[in-house]
Design an enzyme around this catalytic site. Structure first.
Site, short mmCIF file in Angstrom:
data_model
loop_
_atom_site.label_atom_id
_atom_site.label_comp_id
_atom_site.label_asym_id
_atom_site.label_seq_id
_atom_site.Cartn_x
_atom_site.Cartn_y
_atom_site.Cartn_z
N LEU A 44 0.86 -1.17 0.00
CA LEU A 44 0.00 0.00 0.00
C LEU A 44 0.90 1.23 0.00
CD1 LEU A 44 -2.49 -1.16 2.77
CD2 LEU A 44 -2.94 -1.12 0.30
N SER A 45 0.32 2.39 -0.29
CA SER A 45 1.17 3.58 -0.32
C SER A 45 1.78 3.86 1.05
CB SER A 45 0.40 4.80 -0.83
OG SER A 45 -0.71 5.07 0.00
N GLU A 46 1.08 3.49 2.15
CA GLU A 46 1.64 3.69 3.48
C GLU A 46 1.20 2.58 4.43
OE1 GLU A 46 3.81 5.94 4.25
OE2 GLU A 46 3.56 7.45 2.67
N THR A 47 2.11 2.18 5.30
CA THR A 47 1.81 1.36 6.47
C THR A 47 2.25 2.15 7.69
OG1 THR A 47 2.07 -0.74 5.28
CG2 THR A 47 2.28 -0.80 7.68
N CYS A 71 2.83 11.70 6.71
CA CYS A 71 1.77 11.10 5.91
C CYS A 71 0.43 11.43 6.53
CB CYS A 71 1.94 9.58 5.81
SG CYS A 71 0.60 8.81 4.86
#
Length: 259
Positions: A44-47, A71
């Site tokens: 995903l784009s961020e964790t 983020c």
């Protein structure tokens, strides 16, 4: 070792819109290599990873290829997990991050994030940016990202980026923006060299977008929409050198990681 993980659609009113982020609550920090591997696995784009620290929480964010300083959507997702899943009883959560303390306040069905404003400054237009976007912006500004301004929402929606060109740029990514038809402004965000070809909804980009459009439109409270394929709506309010970004979030998945 087993770890709980939640997948949250941030800046979303229902499942499968907005920007998905994984949130992994921890009792103590894992090795950085393990957290990076989890983020790569999630793709995903961020964790987001969070750890209790006194009256607040330490919070870190990882893309599939690296840790980042700020983020928005994964912060919204982390607050949603604490408020709606883990039963955090307070009205405001404070996160200690690489970008300083960030607070998130519950306001009805919305979560309002207090972020630093990061105004961009006018700059020369890089050739690689024009090649990567396939069209000439009206103006370009630079801060943490390039901010490319176009004359219409239709122009922003029509961009088909060439990620090979955009990967050559020195800053994190490229924000493209224009005045909106039913909101104050629209945007898209590309960060291919961070493993994010196009981010569905980018809270941190609005730390630069909100000051730009507030000055241009003469407004301190604005409505925004990121017009990616999934899309999402963001409320923006300027408060001195801070930006209040608001949106809602939806739980989509609960999983368990085995290490």
């Amino acid at each position: 070792m087993k770890l709980k993980q939640y997948q949250i659609d941030a800046f979303a009113e229902r499942a499968f819109e907005g920007n998905p982020a994984a949130v992994c609550p921890l009792e103590s920090w894992l090795d950085d290599r393990i957290m990076q591997a989890i983020a790569e696995e999630n793709n995903l784009s961020e964790t987001a990873f969070l750890v209790p620290s006194g009256d607040c929480f330490d919070l870190r964010w990882f893309t599939p290829v690296s840790e980042v300083d700020l983020c928005g959507h994964a912060t919204l997702a982390a607050a949603h997990v604490l408020f709606d899943i883990l039963g955090y009883a307070g009205r405001t959560i404070t996160f200690a991050t690489r970008s300083g303390d960030l607070s998130v306040e519950r306001q009805g069905h919305l979560l309002a994030m207090d972020f630093p404003a990061t105004p961009a400054q006018a700059c020369a237009i890089p050739e690689a940016l024009v090649a990567g976007l396939g069209r000439q912006p009206l103006e370009v500004l630079a801060g943490g990202d390039y901010l490319a301004v176009f004359d219409s929402e239709a122009a922003v929606r029509a961009i088909t980026p060439d990620h090979a060109w955009l990967s050559q740029l020195e800053l994190r990514g490229v924000i493209v923006t224009a005045a909106g038809s039913d909101v104050d402004f629209v945007s898209r965000f590309f960060a291919p060299k961070y493993g994010v070809p196009e981010d569905p909804v980018t809270g941190s980009a609005h730390c630069a977008l909100a000051p730009y459009w507030a000055a241009r439109l003469g407004k301190r409270t604005l409505t925004a929409r990121q017009v990616s394929r999934r899309g999402g709506r963001i409320g923006c309010a300027i408060q001195g050198e801070r930006v209040i970004l608001s949106g809602s979030a939806v739980t989509v998945m609960e999983t368990e990681i085995t290490l």
